[in-house]
Each structure stands twice: as structure tokens, then as C-alpha cells.
Design a protein around this motif. Structure first.
Motif, short mmCIF file in Angstrom:
data_model
loop_
_atom_site.label_atom_id
_atom_site.label_comp_id
_atom_site.label_asym_id
_atom_site.label_seq_id
_atom_site.Cartn_x
_atom_site.Cartn_y
_atom_site.Cartn_z
N THR A 1 0.83 -1.20 0.00
CA THR A 1 0.00 0.00 0.00
C THR A 1 0.86 1.25 0.00
O THR A 1 0.58 2.21 -0.72
CB THR A 1 -0.94 -0.01 1.21
N THR B 1 0.86 3.65 -3.29
CA THR B 1 0.38 5.00 -3.05
C THR B 1 1.47 6.04 -3.28
O THR B 1 1.18 7.17 -3.72
CB THR B 1 -0.21 5.14 -1.64
N SER C 1 1.41 6.37 -6.87
CA SER C 1 0.25 7.17 -7.28
C SER C 1 0.49 8.65 -7.03
O SER C 1 -0.04 9.51 -7.74
CB SER C 1 -1.01 6.69 -6.56
N GLY D 1 0.86 1.90 -8.96
CA GLY D 1 0.14 2.99 -8.33
C GLY D 1 -0.34 4.06 -9.29
O GLY D 1 -1.29 4.78 -8.99
N SER E 1 -4.04 6.04 -9.02
CA SER E 1 -4.11 7.50 -8.98
C SER E 1 -4.92 8.04 -10.16
O SER E 1 -5.76 8.93 -9.99
CB SER E 1 -2.70 8.08 -9.01
N GLN F 1 -8.48 9.96 3.63
CA GLN F 1 -7.63 8.95 2.99
C GLN F 1 -6.78 8.20 4.01
O GLN F 1 -6.65 6.97 3.94
CB GLN F 1 -6.74 9.60 1.94
N VAL G 1 -7.37 4.20 4.37
CA VAL G 1 -6.32 3.30 3.91
C VAL G 1 -5.73 2.50 5.07
O VAL G 1 -5.47 1.29 4.94
CB VAL G 1 -5.21 4.08 3.18
N ALA H 1 -2.32 10.91 -2.04
CA ALA H 1 -1.57 9.67 -2.21
C ALA H 1 -0.52 9.49 -1.12
O ALA H 1 -0.33 8.39 -0.59
CB ALA H 1 -0.92 9.64 -3.59
N GLY I 1 -2.15 8.38 1.95
CA GLY I 1 -2.45 6.96 1.88
C GLY I 1 -1.21 6.11 2.10
O GLY I 1 -1.25 5.07 2.76
N ALA I 2 -0.08 6.57 1.54
CA ALA I 2 1.18 5.83 1.72
C ALA I 2 1.56 5.78 3.19
O ALA I 2 1.96 4.74 3.72
CB ALA I 2 2.29 6.49 0.91
#
Length: 430
Positions: free
Chosen positions: A61, A65, A68, A122, A126, A259, A263, A382, A385-386
Motif C-alpha cells: 500500500t 500510493t 500514485s 500505483g 491514482s 484517505q 487506507v 496519495a 495513503g502511503a
């Protein structure tokens, strides 16, 4: 060079082009939804299997991300110059190539290739998210959230089908001599490449380029000069300090916090379920319902955001995410009902926040800088999320799934004080 120049279209032509744009975006999103489901459903399990560690299960993930984030930045810049057709088409193509790389890495047991391929994959996730903006380019101000919701709801078919095809795709993969968990990435490769091809071929005339032409015509632009100031400065004279509109700050904050919460909890749910004896079919069902809740309510959400308002729906997002976290924290590991409820609420809260935040961003920008700003905001989403994906494995390994779920829910409440900014400074739709 300015692509696809044309005379300013009539209002009737704009309305017709908006309908055509939404049709093409819907087709691409059905395909793109199937592609993004692979990483969501089995990415953590594939990493767990190849790396041999629960602590690193959040790594996929984090990687896709981060990929992305880079893709969001590049797609935004490309779109600002060449339009949605080129930007989104290239983004989906990169995602498809990344999915191919994941399949090859799984077949060879090559961890370095897996990590690089997940990063490239990713780009597809995105781009799938950025496609929502294409629906808003030519929409009337009081229909922007609804237009974005049409693009999002069309993701549902592919995104829900993907997790529930985990087992048959696994059988298909093993019939090719591949690991079962590589199966969903086979689907992702085909789906992302097909989505990119659909946009590149059929998204003509390009809605973003048309929107720029209409804005320049309305502002009396000549050769890239708007109201006497160089294009790209939002009308500010040279040397003037450019500030980020409050609506952009607030919209970005709403989407970033939702997010992170979504996530973090979603990433570790498959690992949590497998640790309590659930099979891949159960995992696919829970994630499929979660993804459906992320996208299926979009049409209703879009109407509510346009009619009730951006701020009330963003507050609803924070409250719903808190309920999701509490439910996940108290749910026994073997309770499918409560896990389904928690992940459904998690998806719904994310849906509220994303559509409200998207509308705030569009309201606060002009076509002269809109795509670039949208790309930058999606970079932040993104990266959020990462961070959520990477920390989720650490939190769960160091504490428990319950702590992770409750922490994500509480974090979402930070939305509410931020939203008070809109009462004073966010612009009205225009």
C-alpha cells in the motif's frame, strides 16, 4: 503547442460534449475500478507471502500510493498542458505495465521487481481517482459534485467485481503456473490498459481544453494573457505573492484525513481476517462491500453535496469514519457481520469526504491552474495513503487491529475544526 484548437463552442455544444464526456469517463472507470481492486484486495497478502512478515504487509500500500503520488503530479501537469485525454491515458497505461510487472515478480519470486512494479502500478490507482475531475470540467457550478459522482459511481462495477473474483482469478493464475495471488493483477493489467485506451481514443474533443477556451474567452484572454497578467498567475501581477485559496486548503485537508483513516484500516483488514481463520472468499466479500460503499453511493452523495452543501457533508464524513473505527475496534475477529459493517461505514465516510473535498477544490480554482492544482492535491492524498498504509502494519504488529481501527476513526474528527475555515473564506461555486 496548443492541442486541438477550435472556436468557442455554443452552450448547446458544451452540454452535448459534457454528456459525451461522462459516457466515456463511465466506460473507463468501470475498467479502472477492476484494476484498482487487485492492490486493495491481495496486495498485503502477496507481500506477506513473499516477504514472510506481517510487519511489512503494509508495504504494498505504501509503494503503490507513493507511485500514485508521483503519477498524480505528472498527470496533473500533463493535463494542464495537453488535456485529460493524454494525461489520463498515459496514467492508466503506466498502471497496466506495473500490474504486468507484479505478475512477473510473483512468478519469479523476485522481491525487488515486486517492489518496483507495485510503485508503477500505483499510477493506475491514482489515474482512476483523477478521472473524477474530467466529469467536472464542463459541469455547471451547481452540478459539479453530481458530475464527479457520476465518474465515481461507475467505478463500482469493476471495483466490486474484482475482489469477488479473487478465487477464480487465482485458479486462472495457477493454471498458467503462477501464484494464486497474482491472479487479480492479471485482471488489473488488462483493465488499466483498456481504460487508458478508451480515454485516449474517445475523449474528443478534450473537455479540459474546451473549458480553458471558454474561460479565456469569458475573461478576454489573448495569447495566454488573462486580464493583463501572464497565464498561470491567476490574474496576479508579476512579483505578487500568490496564495493558495482557502477552499483548496480545506478541500485538500478533508480528502487527506479521510484517505489516511480509510487506507490504514482497509490495508490491515485482510491480514486481520486471515489471522482469525477467514479464507480468501471471506476477504474478497468484505473488501468488495467496502469498495462498493466507497463508490456506489456517489450519485446520492453528489446530489447532497450540491444541495445540502460541501461543509455539512464533510462533517458527515468525519462522523461516519468514527463510527467505522469504533465498530471495527469492538468487532470480534470471527464476526463477519461486524467486519462488513465496519468496512462499509469506512467506505461510505471516505465517499462523503472525497466528493465534498473534490467540489471544494473545483469551486476554488479556475481552468488556468485547475488541473495542476488538482494533481498537486492528489499527490497529498496519495502520500497520506502511503503513510497510512505503511504505519498500519507497524501499529497492528505493535498493538492490535482494534487500536488501529479506533485510531483511524478518531483521526477523522480533525475534519470538523478545519471545516470552520470555510465559513469565513471558502468561495462560493462559480
Amino acid at each position: 503547442m496548443r492541442p486541438e484548437p477550435r472556436d468557442a463552442p455554443t452552450p448547446e455544444a458544451v452540454a452535448s460534449l459534457q454528456r459525451r464526456t461522462l459516457t466515456v469517463v463511465v466506460a473507463s472507470q468501470v475498467l479502472g475500478g477492476a484494476g484498482l481492486a487487485a492492490g486493495v484486495t491481495v496486495g498485503a497478502l502477496l507481500a506477506q507471502e513473499m516477504l514472510g512478515s506481517d510487519r511489512l504487509a503494509g508495504l504494498p500500500t505504501m509503494l503503490f500510493t507513493l507511485g500514485s503520488a508521483l503519477a498524480a503530479f505528472l498527470v496533473g501537469r500533463i493535463t494542464q498542458r495537453a488535456g485529460r485525454r493524454v494525461g489520463l491515458g498515459l496514467g492508466f497505461a503506466a498502471g497496466g505495465l506495473g500490474a504486468v510487472g507484479v505478475v512477473v515478480a510473483a512468478a519469479l519470486g523476485a522481491v525487488p521487481l515486486l517492489l518496483v512494479s507495485l510503485f508503477v502500478y500505483g499510477a493506475g490507482t491514482s489515474t482512476n481517482l483523477q478521472a473524477r475531475y474530467a466529469g467536472t470540467d464542463l459541469a455547471a457550478p451547481d452540478r459539479r459534485a453530481t458530475a464527479a459522482s457520476v465518474a465515481m459511481v461507475s467505478t463500482t462495477l469493476g471495483a466490486v467485481a474484482g475482489p469477488n473474483l479473487v478465487e477464480p482469478l487465482g485458479v486462472l493464475a495457477t493454471s498458467f503456473g503462477l501464484p494464486a495471488l497474482a491472479g487479480p493483477f492479471l485482471l488489473a493489467a488488462v483493465a488499466f490498459l483498456a481504460a487508458g485506451g478508451t480515454l485516449f481514443v474517445f475523449l474528443r474533443p478534450d473537455p479540459f481544453l474546451v473549458a480553458k477556451e471558454l474561460a479565456e474567452a469569458a475573461d478576454g484572454a489573448v495569447d495566454g494573457v488573462v486580464d493583463g497578467a501572464p497565464a498561470g498567475t491567476d490574474g496576479a501581477p508579476d512579483g505578487a505573492r500568490r496564495t493558495v485559496p482557502a477552499g483548496v486548503v480545506v478541500g485538500a485537508t478533508v480528502m487527506v484525513l479521510t484517505q489516511i483513516a480509510m487506507v490504514a484500516i482497509m490495508t490491515m483488514t485482510p491480514v486481520h481476517m486471515r489471522g482469525h481463520g477467514h479464507d480468501l472468499a471471506d476477504v474478497g466479500l468484505v473488501i468488495g462491500i467496502h469498495v462498493a460503499a466507497m463508490f456506489l453511493p456517489s450519485l446520492a452523495t453528489g446530489v447532497l453535496v450540491d444541495k445540502v452543501g460541501r461543509v455539512p457533508m464533510a462533517v458527515a464524513s468525519g462522523v461516519t469514519l468514527l463510527l467505522a473505527g469504533i465498530t471495527g475496534a469492538v468487532a470480534p475477529g470471527d464476526s463477519m457481520v461486524l467486519l462488513v459493517l465496519s468496512l462499509a461505514l469506512l467506505g461510505l465516510g471516505w465517499n462523503f469526504g472525497l466528493i465534498a473535498g473534490t467540489a471544494l477544490i473545483v469551486d476554488a480554482t479556475t481552468p488556468a491552474t485547475r488541473a495542476r492544482t488538482q494533481g498537486t492535491v492528489d499527490v497529498l492524498i496519495a502520500l497520506a495513503g502511503a503513510g497510512g498504509g505503511a504505519m498500519s502494519g507497524v501499529v497492528m504488529a505493535g498493538s492490535s487491529y482494534a487500536t488501529l481501527a479506533l485510531g483511524g476513526g478518531v483521526l477523522s474528527l480533525l475534519l470538523i475544526p478545519v471545516l470552520f475555515l470555510t465559513r469565513r473564506s471558502a468561495p462560493s461555486p462559480a
